[in-house]
Design a protein around this motif. Structure first.
Motif, PDB file in Angstrom:
ATOM      1  N   THR A 136       0.832  -1.205   0.000  1.00 38.70           N
ATOM      2  CA  THR A 136       0.000   0.000   0.000  1.00 38.70           C
ATOM      3  C   THR A 136       0.865   1.252   0.000  1.00 38.70           C
ATOM      4  OG1 THR A 136      -1.804  -1.120   1.175  1.00 38.70           O
ATOM      5  CG2 THR A 136      -1.756   1.290   1.273  1.00 38.70           C
ATOM      6  N   PHE A 137       1.917   1.240   0.810  1.00 40.97           N
ATOM      7  CA  PHE A 137       2.802   2.408   0.856  1.00 40.97           C
ATOM      8  C   PHE A 137       3.616   2.535  -0.434  1.00 40.97           C
ATOM      9  CE2 PHE A 137       1.744   2.640   5.303  1.00 40.97           C
ATOM     10  CZ  PHE A 137       1.856   4.004   5.580  1.00 40.97           C
ATOM     11  N   CYS A 138       3.885   1.422  -1.101  1.00 36.25           N
ATOM     12  CA  CYS A 138       4.532   1.502  -2.415  1.00 36.25           C
ATOM     13  C   CYS A 138       3.641   2.231  -3.413  1.00 36.25           C
ATOM     14  CB  CYS A 138       4.862   0.100  -2.936  1.00 36.25           C
ATOM     15  SG  CYS A 138       6.246  -0.718  -2.103  1.00 36.25           S
ATOM     16  N   ILE A 139       2.348   1.940  -3.370  1.00 38.76           N
ATOM     17  CA  ILE A 139       1.393   2.617  -4.248  1.00 38.76           C
ATOM     18  C   ILE A 139       1.295   4.103  -3.881  1.00 38.76           C
ATOM     19  CG2 ILE A 139      -1.009   2.727  -5.010  1.00 38.76           C
ATOM     20  CD1 ILE A 139       0.558   0.281  -5.995  1.00 38.76           C
ATOM     21  N   LEU A 140       1.268   4.398  -2.591  1.00 38.57           N
ATOM     22  CA  LEU A 140       1.209   5.794  -2.146  1.00 38.57           C
ATOM     23  C   LEU A 140       2.454   6.556  -2.583  1.00 38.57           C
ATOM     24  CD1 LEU A 140      -0.267   5.363   1.462  1.00 38.57           C
ATOM     25  CD2 LEU A 140      -1.435   6.221  -0.581  1.00 38.57           C
TER      26      LEU A 140
END
Length: 370
Positions: free
Chosen positions: A338-342
């Motif tokens: 999720t943080f990679c996408i963010l």
């Protein structure tokens, strides 16, 4: 001429970045199931190579068809503002903020700036931001292909491109055979085997041209109405054949470091993904029938996620450790992804969009002046 939109390729690009994320996640704390499926992720880069080879060559062939030449200034301007700003920002993070580094030692800065980091890359001792090796190959490709095509156009010998591609693939294969027997095989039973394998077989441009060459070959064939008609009649057949071919190539390359995988497997993987890409650009395949917001967004974010994902996962797992949240659970993986996408969204709105604005101003001025 209206620009073609290849919806099917968005699905494949999204699959490619997920494969890469799973493969690299194994170097961090991870749930056990990641080992069982993540090993196939190394082929995600090969899929990116085939996609890049097709998309860039198709763009250049359209340029030749429209203008009877390649406007190098326009092409390189587009590539520069698409690739370089996010890349330089990532280098800034790695070289100025050591906490971002997923490992300790970095190769010299000049190797990253010259896009030669993939040569002599000691992934064992200088493995930080090692995944930039594939970007180095693509940048070298972006430089060489338009110059080659322009040269052939000027000589009116563009019909010989397919022969050049075949010769290039044969040369790549022969260089892998030579490199394996001369440099890798003598170290087969030594601790240096892994370093030599990556340095001699896996990272150099001259041993990894299969995917890009297959992509360019598809791009060249795609200029033919006969080829388009053929693939448009057999879209789903090509997709399913490609899937079967990919599964076979994964079985063939089960041991990625084996002789058969090192010599033949890389070509087999590239050809298999080439069949799949050919099916995905067919107007009749189920992949091209309908876009999907998730795969479209993943595809659009794939470059920035690829650049930053190791550093982001490293930082998130440091936080999870302090928060006493188990990083080795699936929930930890989902948080990291999720943080990679963010991070990809941050790149999009803070780096890529401003960069695209500058690019468009330059291109508009160039068009007015011409």
């Amino acid at each position: 001429m209206e620009k073609e939109k290849f919806v099917g390729l968005d699905h494949l690009r999204a699959a490619a970045i997920l494969l890469v994320l799973l493969y690299h996640y194994r170097m961090f704390k991870h749930p056990a199931w990641v080992d069982a499926v993540g090993w196939i992720g190394w082929t995600g880069v090969d899929l990116f190579f085939v996609l890049s080879g097709f998309l860039i060559s198709n763009q250049l062939f359209r340029e030749i068809s429209t203008h009877q030449t390649i406007r190098l200034k326009i092409f390189f301007t587009k590539r520069f503002f698409r690739i370089i700003p996010p890349y330089l920002f990532t280098l800034l993070l790695y070289f100025c903020f050591p906490v971002f580094r997923e490992r300790e030692a970095l190769p010299p800065l000049w190797k990253f700036l010259s896009f030669t980091q993939n040569y002599g890359l000691d992934v064992i001792n200088q493995g930080t931001f090692s995944h930039a090796w594939s970007l180095c190959i693509e940048e070298q490709f972006y430089l060489a292909l338009p110059l080659l095509l322009l040269f052939l156009v000027k000589l009116k010998k563009i019909k010989y491109l397919k022969i050049i591609i075949v010769l290039l693939m044969i040369s790549t294969f022969l260089l892998r055979i030579f490199s394996w027997h001369v440099y890798v095989l003598p170290n087969l039973e030594t601790p240096d085997f892994w370093k030599e394998w990556y340095m001699i077989i896996y990272y150099p441009t001259y041993t990894r041209l299969d995917g890009l060459a297959i992509g360019v070959l598809i791009g060249s064939l795609f200029q033919s109405s006969i080829f388009k008609t053929m693939i448009n009649r057999n879209g789903n057949l090509l997709v399913f054949t490609g899937i079967i071919a990919v599964l076979f190539s994964l079985w063939f390359c089960k041991d990625q470091y084996s002789q058969q995988a090192s010599l033949f497997g890389l070509t087999l993987v590239a050809v298999s993904y080439g069949i799949l890409v050919t099916g995905a650009i067919s107007t009749t395949s189920f992949l091209s029938k309908k876009s999907n917001v998730i795969t479209a967004q993943l595809a659009a974010l794939s470059y920035s996620v690829y650049l930053s994902h190791k550093g982001i996962i490293h930082l998130v797992q440091l936080f999870l450790k302090k928060a006493k949240i188990p990083a080795s659970h699936t929930s930890g993986l989902l948080i990291c992804f999720t943080f990679c996408i963010l991070a990809g969204l941050f790149y999009r709105y803070c780096i890529e969009k401003p960069s695209a604005t500058i690019k468009n101003k330059i291109l508009n001025k160039e068009n007015r002046d011409s």
